[in-house]
Design a protein around this motif. Sequence first.
Motif, PDB file in Angstrom:
ATOM      1  N   ARG A 182      33.641  31.574  42.415  1.00 39.39           N
ATOM      2  CA  ARG A 182      32.798  32.557  42.328  1.00 39.39           C
ATOM      3  C   ARG A 182      32.355  33.128  43.635  1.00 39.39           C
ATOM      4  O   ARG A 182      32.435  34.123  43.854  1.00 39.39           O
ATOM      5  CB  ARG A 182      31.801  32.645  41.301  1.00 39.39           C
ATOM      6  CG  ARG A 182      31.083  33.754  40.817  1.00 39.39           C
ATOM      7  CD  ARG A 182      29.767  33.622  39.811  1.00 39.39           C
ATOM      8  NE  ARG A 182      29.057  34.853  39.463  1.00 39.39           N
ATOM      9  CZ  ARG A 182      28.046  35.026  40.197  1.00 39.39           C
ATOM     10  NH1 ARG A 182      27.592  34.323  41.172  1.00 39.39           N
ATOM     11  NH2 ARG A 182      27.454  36.296  40.013  1.00 39.39           N
ATOM     12  N   ARG A 183      31.683  32.172  44.381  1.00 39.29           N
ATOM     13  CA  ARG A 183      31.175  32.327  45.759  1.00 39.29           C
ATOM     14  C   ARG A 183      32.164  33.004  46.485  1.00 39.29           C
ATOM     15  O   ARG A 183      31.914  33.805  47.353  1.00 39.29           O
ATOM     16  CB  ARG A 183      30.525  30.996  46.241  1.00 39.29           C
ATOM     17  CG  ARG A 183      29.162  30.538  45.612  1.00 39.29           C
ATOM     18  CD  ARG A 183      28.557  29.808  46.271  1.00 39.29           C
ATOM     19  NE  ARG A 183      29.461  28.459  46.486  1.00 39.29           N
ATOM     20  CZ  ARG A 183      29.409  27.474  45.854  1.00 39.29           C
ATOM     21  NH1 ARG A 183      28.595  27.201  44.864  1.00 39.29           N
ATOM     22  NH2 ARG A 183      30.225  26.250  46.010  1.00 39.29           N
ATOM     23  N   ALA A 184      33.461  32.294  46.289  1.00 38.98           N
ATOM     24  CA  ALA A 184      34.576  32.670  47.379  1.00 38.98           C
ATOM     25  C   ALA A 184      35.077  34.162  47.129  1.00 38.98           C
ATOM     26  O   ALA A 184      35.672  35.033  48.028  1.00 38.98           O
ATOM     27  CB  ALA A 184      35.887  31.827  47.416  1.00 38.98           C
ATOM     28  N   ALA A 240      32.193  41.195  52.744  1.00 31.66           N
ATOM     29  CA  ALA A 240      30.784  42.015  52.749  1.00 31.66           C
ATOM     30  C   ALA A 240      30.990  42.969  51.629  1.00 31.66           C
ATOM     31  O   ALA A 240      30.032  43.490  50.993  1.00 31.66           O
ATOM     32  CB  ALA A 240      30.730  42.633  54.185  1.00 31.66           C
ATOM     33  N   GLU A 241      32.192  43.506  51.288  1.00 28.64           N
ATOM     34  CA  GLU A 241      32.536  44.486  50.257  1.00 28.64           C
ATOM     35  C   GLU A 241      33.611  43.954  49.415  1.00 28.64           C
ATOM     36  O   GLU A 241      34.869  44.289  49.692  1.00 28.64           O
ATOM     37  CB  GLU A 241      33.046  45.733  50.984  1.00 28.64           C
ATOM     38  CG  GLU A 241      31.826  46.562  51.745  1.00 28.64           C
ATOM     39  CD  GLU A 241      32.355  47.732  52.316  1.00 28.64           C
ATOM     40  OE1 GLU A 241      33.288  48.268  52.173  1.00 28.64           O
ATOM     41  OE2 GLU A 241      31.645  48.350  53.055  1.00 28.64           O
ATOM     42  N   PRO A 242      33.365  43.175  48.244  1.00 27.71           N
ATOM     43  CA  PRO A 242      34.194  42.782  47.481  1.00 27.71           C
ATOM     44  C   PRO A 242      34.993  43.941  46.775  1.00 27.71           C
ATOM     45  O   PRO A 242      34.488  44.797  46.664  1.00 27.71           O
ATOM     46  CB  PRO A 242      33.548  42.028  46.544  1.00 27.71           C
ATOM     47  CG  PRO A 242      32.231  41.656  47.027  1.00 27.71           C
ATOM     48  CD  PRO A 242      31.980  42.699  48.091  1.00 27.71           C
ATOM     49  N   ASP A 282      38.438  41.223  43.357  1.00 26.77           N
ATOM     50  CA  ASP A 282      37.467  40.112  43.809  1.00 26.77           C
ATOM     51  C   ASP A 282      36.473  39.960  42.548  1.00 26.77           C
ATOM     52  O   ASP A 282      35.968  39.035  42.037  1.00 26.77           O
ATOM     53  CB  ASP A 282      36.777  40.244  45.238  1.00 26.77           C
ATOM     54  CG  ASP A 282      37.908  40.461  46.162  1.00 26.77           C
ATOM     55  OD1 ASP A 282      38.903  39.738  45.889  1.00 26.77           O
ATOM     56  OD2 ASP A 282      37.362  40.894  47.361  1.00 26.77           O
ATOM     57  N   ARG A 283      35.904  41.159  42.351  1.00 26.88           N
ATOM     58  CA  ARG A 283      34.825  41.097  41.355  1.00 26.88           C
ATOM     59  C   ARG A 283      35.402  40.719  39.786  1.00 26.88           C
ATOM     60  O   ARG A 283      34.740  40.002  39.154  1.00 26.88           O
ATOM     61  CB  ARG A 283      34.147  42.440  41.118  1.00 26.88           C
ATOM     62  CG  ARG A 283      33.568  42.976  41.909  1.00 26.88           C
ATOM     63  CD  ARG A 283      32.694  44.244  41.962  1.00 26.88           C
ATOM     64  NE  ARG A 283      32.181  44.715  43.347  1.00 26.88           N
ATOM     65  CZ  ARG A 283      31.189  44.212  43.866  1.00 26.88           C
ATOM     66  NH1 ARG A 283      30.345  43.406  43.198  1.00 26.88           N
ATOM     67  NH2 ARG A 283      30.438  44.777  45.096  1.00 26.88           N
ATOM     68  N   ALA A 342      35.449  36.881  39.940  1.00 29.92           N
ATOM     69  CA  ALA A 342      34.338  36.412  39.779  1.00 29.92           C
ATOM     70  C   ALA A 342      33.667  36.325  38.434  1.00 29.92           C
ATOM     71  O   ALA A 342      32.980  35.213  38.063  1.00 29.92           O
ATOM     72  CB  ALA A 342      33.274  37.122  40.951  1.00 29.92           C
ATOM     73  N   ALA A 343      34.140  37.456  37.623  1.00 27.91           N
ATOM     74  CA  ALA A 343      33.661  37.545  36.312  1.00 27.91           C
ATOM     75  C   ALA A 343      34.340  36.433  35.348  1.00 27.91           C
ATOM     76  O   ALA A 343      33.736  35.755  34.623  1.00 27.91           O
ATOM     77  CB  ALA A 343      34.058  38.843  35.704  1.00 27.91           C
ATOM     78  N   GLN A 344      35.571  36.269  35.718  1.00 28.53           N
ATOM     79  CA  GLN A 344      36.216  35.218  35.255  1.00 28.53           C
ATOM     80  C   GLN A 344      35.704  33.719  35.346  1.00 28.53           C
ATOM     81  O   GLN A 344      35.745  32.989  34.470  1.00 28.53           O
ATOM     82  CB  GLN A 344      37.808  35.227  35.455  1.00 28.53           C
ATOM     83  CG  GLN A 344      39.018  34.059  34.975  1.00 28.53           C
ATOM     84  CD  GLN A 344      40.042  34.262  35.482  1.00 28.53           C
ATOM     85  OE1 GLN A 344      40.475  35.040  36.203  1.00 28.53           O
ATOM     86  NE2 GLN A 344      40.858  33.332  34.790  1.00 28.53           N
TER      87      GLN A 344
END
Length: 243
Positions: free
Chosen positions: A153-155, A160-162, A166-167, A170-172
């Motif tokens: 998730r951090r990766a 700077a602008e996911p 990318d989001r 992170a949600a998964q």
Amino acid sequence: MLSVGSSLSPTYQPSALTTFNARSIAVNEALPADESTTRFPPVDESEAVAAPGADGEAAAAEQSKREQLSKAEAELALVEQQEISELAARDREVRAHEQAHVAVGGQHAGTASYTYERGPDGRQYAVAGEVPISTSPVSGDPQATIDKMEQVRRAALAPAEPSSADRAIAAQAAQLIAQARAELATAEADDSASAAAASQATDGQEQGETEATDEPAAAPVAELALYRSIAAEPGGPSLQASA
């Protein structure tokens, strides 16, 4: 005056020519010493320069064409330079974005790959990129899954602008973290119940052993009472303390 296309008489002789000073002379008449030998009036060169003919117009048109071409080339060079600047900025942005994923993703992230576009200068510029990252849970180890997904998730959110992708990753990862925590809580509850049951079984066993140990202690008391009863009878044996 002759008509166009008419034929001349064989005996025709021109009577005179008109010169620059408008004086009529015979064809065979000798010219004065101060007169030019040409039969045509002299050309004023200053007038020729002031009023250019076909050659001057062609030269002027060629010069205008060259100026327009030079201007167009300058404008094209400016547009190309602006395009190169934009591509270079995009290249830096894409590379920084993907390297942020790689740096934070660590062992769970792969190598970055890029999509390139050739610029007007012939160079290749990165305009898109991607980094593969593992999002599979650790089988049989909820805590290890939590640790891994937190790093994933951090990766995913490191740039700077996911991006939207990318989001989504992170949600998964956050969803897998929640599932792993639920599994961990269930496992801890089962462990606590098992420990409680084991503790109760141990306590029951110890209590049973204590009760079994206390029962034989009553036998010597009964035997002592018997001995006393026998000793009290007439003619029975007596106990004596030995020195």
